[in-house]
Design a protein around this motif. Structure first.
Motif, PDB file in Angstrom:
ATOM      1  N   UNK A  49       0.918  -1.394   0.340  1.00 36.15           N
ATOM      2  CA  UNK A  49      -0.148  -0.256  -0.189  1.00 36.15           C
ATOM      3  C   UNK A  49       0.592   1.614   0.070  1.00 36.15           C
ATOM      4  N   UNK A  50       1.781   1.079   0.478  1.00 31.36           N
ATOM      5  CA  UNK A  50       3.257   2.303   0.964  1.00 31.36           C
ATOM      6  C   UNK A  50       3.238   2.725  -0.916  1.00 31.36           C
ATOM      7  N   UNK A  51       3.780   1.653  -1.711  1.00 27.81           N
ATOM      8  CA  UNK A  51       3.437   2.223  -3.282  1.00 27.81           C
ATOM      9  C   UNK A  51       2.112   2.523  -3.975  1.00 27.81           C
ATOM     10  N   UNK A  52       1.493   1.557  -3.791  1.00 30.51           N
ATOM     11  CA  UNK A  52      -0.204   1.885  -4.345  1.00 30.51           C
ATOM     12  C   UNK A  52      -0.861   2.979  -4.692  1.00 30.51           C
ATOM     13  N   UNK A  53      -1.051   3.807  -5.689  1.00 29.44           N
ATOM     14  CA  UNK A  53      -1.257   4.475  -5.667  1.00 29.44           C
ATOM     15  C   UNK A  53      -0.752   5.482  -5.828  1.00 29.44           C
ATOM     16  N   UNK A  54       0.713   5.021  -5.629  1.00 28.33           N
ATOM     17  CA  UNK A  54       1.769   6.726  -5.746  1.00 28.33           C
ATOM     18  C   UNK A  54       2.149   6.287  -7.625  1.00 28.33           C
ATOM     19  N   UNK A  55       2.257   5.036  -8.516  1.00 27.31           N
ATOM     20  CA  UNK A  55       2.683   5.572  -9.690  1.00 27.31           C
ATOM     21  C   UNK A  55       1.333   4.794 -10.714  1.00 27.31           C
ATOM     22  N   UNK A  56       1.160   5.607 -11.436  1.00 23.65           N
ATOM     23  CA  UNK A  56       0.209   5.555 -12.503  1.00 23.65           C
ATOM     24  C   UNK A  56       0.239   4.208 -13.146  1.00 23.65           C
ATOM     25  N   UNK A  57      -0.508   3.504 -13.681  1.00 27.17           N
ATOM     26  CA  UNK A  57      -0.567   2.171 -14.479  1.00 27.17           C
ATOM     27  C   UNK A  57       0.150   2.295 -15.049  1.00 27.17           C
ATOM     28  N   UNK A  58       0.887   2.878 -15.888  1.00 25.55           N
ATOM     29  CA  UNK A  58       1.527   3.238 -17.131  1.00 25.55           C
ATOM     30  C   UNK A  58       2.867   2.617 -16.487  1.00 25.55           C
ATOM     31  N   UNK A  59       3.362   2.853 -15.370  1.00 28.13           N
ATOM     32  CA  UNK A  59       4.143   3.254 -14.623  1.00 28.13           C
ATOM     33  C   UNK A  59       4.580   2.155 -14.145  1.00 28.13           C
ATOM     34  N   UNK A  60       3.930   1.083 -13.729  1.00 28.33           N
ATOM     35  CA  UNK A  60       3.473  -0.121 -12.891  1.00 28.33           C
ATOM     36  C   UNK A  60       3.710  -1.441 -14.850  1.00 28.33           C
TER      37      UNK A  60
END
Ligand SMILES: COc1ccc(C2=NN(C3CCN(c4nc(N)nc5ccccc45)CC3)C(=O)[C@@H]3CC=CC[C@H]23)cc1OC
Ligand SMILES: [Mg+2]
Ligand SMILES: [Zn+2]
Length: 366
Positions: free
Chosen positions: A106-117
């Motif tokens: 969760x600490x990084x979830x929603x931090x990166x965009x879908x494209x970055x993931x």
């Protein structure tokens, strides 16, 4: 092109066993060796399909045609050398799955965009494609055509990227045709930055930059990392992919030992070639002077632990299980470092004298 795809991207004998393994896909100690068997030696195709399609629904988000993507991944998997003890498709799948776990915290979830993931997971999957089982140093020392082509700079990493993107040029493999130009350009840039960061010669500068980011990074009140610029975000993603690339020592001991045996055999095969060519043997590559335990403790102390400690700070309270497993695994090899000197009397007379003198010394001490 909506052929009905098999559930896991590839045909499997035992759907129940596969479903049971896939239910563990978000765990750190996922057994990739078992997965390679159950996926009928298609660990990378099935891993990529399960993570990107079933788990994260990223293919749909970017209008990626699943059958085309599967065909592309079969080609990528076929271009990993099955004969490499370590740098084969199972390693590619392992780094991708490890990356999937870290990006799920969760600490990084929603931090990166879908494209970055998507870029980080895809980069993990292709990051060692067509690896020859030899190091950059060896390719340069032997004036390999790849070293000439890439002027001795990140030779392997440039080759992995060029190989993966060249296949994307082929119409029947081009799964990215559904992305808009801007997305495709950014995706390509990120994948290049991520794979180039898996070059071990970049390790110390990457680690220093991540440390700087950890000091400056604010964690918002909702416990999420706050990363301002593209560079900061890319830095953290590079750190995540690179950490997954050297994550073996953070896994359960049986898995770690299996990876260690594989990399050491691959290093020994390189050493055999260096010996035949009359070259100096690279570190850890001399099967006639094994130093497995010492090398693992050194690799952990100088490289793996400093990186994972920093990642653990950045992603606190996550990654603590990796750090404790890392310490446990270090003790395993540290406690098995053989007494020196080894029984094999060296053929160097002066060293031999030293050996005798040291045993003389020991006698005098008694
Ligand atoms: C499971 O166990 C391993 C898995 C991967 C690697 C990998 N090792 N390396 C390098 C790492 C640093 N090395 C050292 N050199 C010198 N002179 N001194 C050292 C002293 C102490 C530790 C390391 C070194 C050279 C090789 C790669 O480049 C591979 C490709 C990409 C990522 C990691 C791979 C090593 C493992 O166990 C040693
Ligand atoms: Mg590599
Ligand atoms: Zn790798």
């Amino acid at each position: 092109l909506k052929g009905n795809l098999p559930k896991f991207g590839v045909e499997v004998e035992d759907e129940d066993a596969m479903s049971l393994m896939v239910s563990q896909i978000n765990t750190w100690n996922f057994d990739l060796f078992k997965f390679a068997v159950i996926s009928k030696d298609h660990p990378l195709v099935s891993m990529a399909y399960v993570i990107l399609q079933s788990e994260r629904n990223l293919l749909r988000s970017y209008n990626v045609d699943p059958p085309t993507f599967i065909k592309y991944m079969f080609v990528i998997e076929a271009n990993y050398h099955k004969t490499n003890p370590y740098h084969n498709a199972t390693h590619g799948a392992d780094v991708m799955q490890s990356c999937h776990v870290l990006l799920g915290y969760s600490v990084v979830e929603q931090v990166f965009t879908d494209l970055e993931v998507f870029a980080a997971l895809f980069a993990s999957a292709i990051h060692d494609v067509d690896h020859p089982g030899l190091s950059n140093q060896f390719l340069s020392n032997t004036s390999n055509e790849l070293a000439i082509l890439y002027n001795d700079h990140a030779v392997l990493e440039n080759h992995h990227l060029a190989t993966a993107f060249k296949f994307l040029q082929e119409d029947e493999l081009n799964w990215a045709s559904g992305m808009d130009d801007k997305q495709r350009q950014l995706f390509r840039k990120m994948v290049i930055d991520l794979v180039l960061a898996t070059d071990m010669s970049k390790h110390l500068s990457l680690l220093a930059d991540i440390k700087t980011t950890v000091e400056s990074s604010k964690v918002a009140h909702n416990g999420k990392l706050v990363l301002e610029s593209y560079n900061e975000r890319m830095l953290v993603l590079q750190g995540i992919v690179h950490s997954c690339d050297i994550s073996s020592a953070t896994k359960a001991l049986p898995i770690y030992k299996a990876w260690t045996e594989r990399i050491i055999e691959e290093f020994y095969q390189q050493g055999d070639r260096e010996r035949d060519l009359g070259l100096n043997l690279s570190p850890m590559c001399d099967r006639q002077n094994p130093s497995i335990e010492k090398s693992q403790v050194g690799f952990i102390d100088f490289i793996v632990l400093p990186l994972w400690e920093t990642l653990g700070e950045l992603m606190f309270p996550y990654c603590q299980e990796m750090l404790s497993q890392l310490n446990e695994n270090r003790m395993y090899y540290f406690s098995r470092i053989p007494e020196s000197p080894r029984c094999s009397i060296t053929d160097e007379p002066e060293e031999r004298n030293n050996l005798i003198s040291s045993s003389e010394k020991r006698k005098n001490l008694r």
